[in-house]
Design a protein around this motif. Structure first.
Motif, PDB file in Angstrom:
ATOM      1  N   ASP A  29       0.829  -1.206   0.000  1.00  0.00           N
ATOM      2  CA  ASP A  29       0.000   0.000   0.000  1.00  0.00           C
ATOM      3  C   ASP A  29       0.864   1.257   0.000  1.00  0.00           C
ATOM      4  OD1 ASP A  29      -2.431  -1.306  -0.091  1.00  0.00           O
ATOM      5  OD2 ASP A  29      -2.701  -1.292   2.092  1.00  0.00           O
ATOM      6  N   GLN A  30       1.943   1.224   0.767  1.00  0.00           N
ATOM      7  CA  GLN A  30       2.849   2.365   0.785  1.00  0.00           C
ATOM      8  C   GLN A  30       3.537   2.544  -0.562  1.00  0.00           C
ATOM      9  OE1 GLN A  30       4.791   0.958   4.412  1.00  0.00           O
ATOM     10  NE2 GLN A  30       4.401   2.974   5.320  1.00  0.00           N
ATOM     11  N   VAL A  31       3.843   1.444  -1.239  1.00  0.00           N
ATOM     12  CA  VAL A  31       4.421   1.540  -2.586  1.00  0.00           C
ATOM     13  C   VAL A  31       3.434   2.228  -3.517  1.00  0.00           C
ATOM     14  CG1 VAL A  31       5.115   0.205  -4.630  1.00  0.00           C
ATOM     15  CG2 VAL A  31       6.035  -0.383  -2.387  1.00  0.00           C
ATOM     16  N   ARG A  32       2.171   1.850  -3.428  1.00  0.00           N
ATOM     17  CA  ARG A  32       1.156   2.495  -4.280  1.00  0.00           C
ATOM     18  C   ARG A  32       1.065   3.993  -3.983  1.00  0.00           C
ATOM     19  NH1 ARG A  32      -1.041  -2.685  -4.062  1.00  0.00           N
ATOM     20  NH2 ARG A  32      -2.118  -2.448  -2.076  1.00  0.00           N
ATOM     21  N   GLU A  33       1.173   4.353  -2.716  1.00  0.00           N
ATOM     22  CA  GLU A  33       1.164   5.777  -2.346  1.00  0.00           C
ATOM     23  C   GLU A  33       2.378   6.488  -2.935  1.00  0.00           C
ATOM     24  OE1 GLU A  33       0.757   6.313   1.899  1.00  0.00           O
ATOM     25  OE2 GLU A  33      -0.923   4.911   1.973  1.00  0.00           O
ATOM     26  N   LEU A  34       3.543   5.856  -2.797  1.00  0.00           N
ATOM     27  CA  LEU A  34       4.753   6.447  -3.354  1.00  0.00           C
ATOM     28  C   LEU A  34       4.644   6.618  -4.863  1.00  0.00           C
ATOM     29  CD1 LEU A  34       7.484   4.481  -1.371  1.00  0.00           C
ATOM     30  CD2 LEU A  34       6.854   6.881  -1.087  1.00  0.00           C
ATOM     31  N   ALA A  35       4.104   5.600  -5.528  1.00  0.00           N
ATOM     32  CA  ALA A  35       3.988   5.626  -6.987  1.00  0.00           C
ATOM     33  C   ALA A  35       3.064   6.735  -7.470  1.00  0.00           C
ATOM     34  CB  ALA A  35       3.514   4.271  -7.497  1.00  0.00           C
ATOM     35  N   SER A  36       2.186   7.230  -6.608  1.00  0.00           N
ATOM     36  CA  SER A  36       1.282   8.309  -6.999  1.00  0.00           C
ATOM     37  C   SER A  36       1.900   9.692  -6.766  1.00  0.00           C
ATOM     38  CB  SER A  36      -0.045   8.189  -6.250  1.00  0.00           C
ATOM     39  OG  SER A  36       0.138   8.470  -4.885  1.00  0.00           O
ATOM     40  N   GLU A  37       3.069   9.717  -6.146  1.00  0.00           N
ATOM     41  CA  GLU A  37       3.745  10.986  -5.867  1.00  0.00           C
ATOM     42  C   GLU A  37       4.297  11.591  -7.152  1.00  0.00           C
ATOM     43  OE1 GLU A  37       5.055  12.381  -2.686  1.00  0.00           O
ATOM     44  OE2 GLU A  37       3.761  11.086  -1.501  1.00  0.00           O
ATOM     45  N   PRO A  38       4.299  12.923  -7.236  1.00  0.00           N
ATOM     46  CA  PRO A  38       4.902  13.578  -8.399  1.00  0.00           C
ATOM     47  C   PRO A  38       6.384  13.212  -8.519  1.00  0.00           C
ATOM     48  CG  PRO A  38       3.714  15.161  -7.025  1.00  0.00           C
ATOM     49  CD  PRO A  38       3.766  13.866  -6.268  1.00  0.00           C
ATOM     50  N   GLY A  39       6.807  12.935  -9.716  1.00  0.00           N
ATOM     51  CA  GLY A  39       8.211  12.635  -9.971  1.00  0.00           C
ATOM     52  C   GLY A  39       8.602  11.187  -9.797  1.00  0.00           C
ATOM     53  N   PHE A  40       7.686  10.352  -9.260  1.00  0.00           N
ATOM     54  CA  PHE A  40       8.013   8.933  -9.111  1.00  0.00           C
ATOM     55  C   PHE A  40       8.242   8.353 -10.499  1.00  0.00           C
ATOM     56  CE2 PHE A  40       7.401   4.427  -8.284  1.00  0.00           C
ATOM     57  CZ  PHE A  40       8.066   4.268  -7.074  1.00  0.00           C
ATOM     58  N   PRO A  41       9.228   7.464 -10.645  1.00  0.00           N
ATOM     59  CA  PRO A  41       9.512   6.894 -11.968  1.00  0.00           C
ATOM     60  C   PRO A  41       8.277   6.256 -12.618  1.00  0.00           C
ATOM     61  CG  PRO A  41      11.230   6.303 -10.421  1.00  0.00           C
ATOM     62  CD  PRO A  41      10.133   6.963  -9.622  1.00  0.00           C
ATOM     63  N   THR A  42       8.198   6.415 -13.892  1.00  0.00           N
ATOM     64  CA  THR A  42       7.107   5.843 -14.671  1.00  0.00           C
ATOM     65  C   THR A  42       7.359   4.357 -14.888  1.00  0.00           C
ATOM     66  OG1 THR A  42       6.886   7.943 -15.812  1.00  0.00           O
ATOM     67  CG2 THR A  42       5.882   6.038 -16.876  1.00  0.00           C
ATOM     68  N   PRO A  43       6.332   3.522 -14.777  1.00  0.00           N
ATOM     69  CA  PRO A  43       6.526   2.100 -15.076  1.00  0.00           C
ATOM     70  C   PRO A  43       7.036   1.923 -16.510  1.00  0.00           C
ATOM     71  CG  PRO A  43       4.401   2.451 -14.035  1.00  0.00           C
ATOM     72  CD  PRO A  43       4.957   3.806 -14.356  1.00  0.00           C
ATOM     73  N   VAL A  44       7.911   0.950 -16.679  1.00  0.00           N
ATOM     74  CA  VAL A  44       8.457   0.679 -18.006  1.00  0.00           C
ATOM     75  C   VAL A  44       7.696  -0.427 -18.721  1.00  0.00           C
ATOM     76  CG1 VAL A  44      10.772   1.535 -17.512  1.00  0.00           C
ATOM     77  CG2 VAL A  44      10.218  -0.861 -17.038  1.00  0.00           C
ATOM     78  N   ASP A  45       6.875  -1.154 -17.967  1.00  0.00           N
ATOM     79  CA  ASP A  45       6.114  -2.260 -18.546  1.00  0.00           C
ATOM     80  C   ASP A  45       5.029  -2.656 -17.554  1.00  0.00           C
ATOM     81  OD1 ASP A  45       5.356  -4.190 -20.362  1.00  0.00           O
ATOM     82  OD2 ASP A  45       7.248  -5.288 -20.310  1.00  0.00           O
ATOM     83  N   HIS A  46       4.164  -3.562 -17.999  1.00  0.00           N
ATOM     84  CA  HIS A  46       3.125  -4.123 -17.143  1.00  0.00           C
ATOM     85  C   HIS A  46       3.047  -5.618 -17.400  1.00  0.00           C
ATOM     86  CE1 HIS A  46       1.951   0.079 -17.019  1.00  0.00           C
ATOM     87  NE2 HIS A  46       1.259  -0.208 -15.932  1.00  0.00           N
ATOM     88  N   VAL A  47       2.848  -6.390 -16.346  1.00  0.00           N
ATOM     89  CA  VAL A  47       2.636  -7.830 -16.463  1.00  0.00           C
ATOM     90  C   VAL A  47       1.330  -8.121 -15.753  1.00  0.00           C
ATOM     91  CG1 VAL A  47       3.476 -10.110 -15.819  1.00  0.00           C
ATOM     92  CG2 VAL A  47       5.090  -8.368 -16.571  1.00  0.00           C
TER      93      VAL A  47
END
Length: 71
Positions: A29-47
């Protein structure tokens, strides 16, 4: 093939949320919060609709914000 997978994982070229959480010592859940932060790296792919991020970019981003990530 197992050795190759292990080697690729050790390099940490890409990572999913569960692995990222384990490496950072936070919850998914904290990773999801971090991923929504401005400037967080964009995913390079999806599985299977799960995003995959470049681990070296995530590391750099989290180092810059270490005080906010404390568990």
């Amino acid at each position: 093939m197992g050795v190759f997978r292990q080697s690729a994982q050790a390099k940490g070229t890409i990572t999913a949320a569960a692995t990222m959480a384990r490496r950072l010592g936070v919850t998914r859940d904290q990773v999801r919060e971090l991923a929504s932060e401005p400037g967080f790296p964009t995913p390079v792919d999806h599985v299977a609709s799960a995003p995959l991020w470049p681990w070296t970019r995530v590391q750099a981003w989290t180092r810059e914000r270490a005080s906010r990530i404390a568990a």
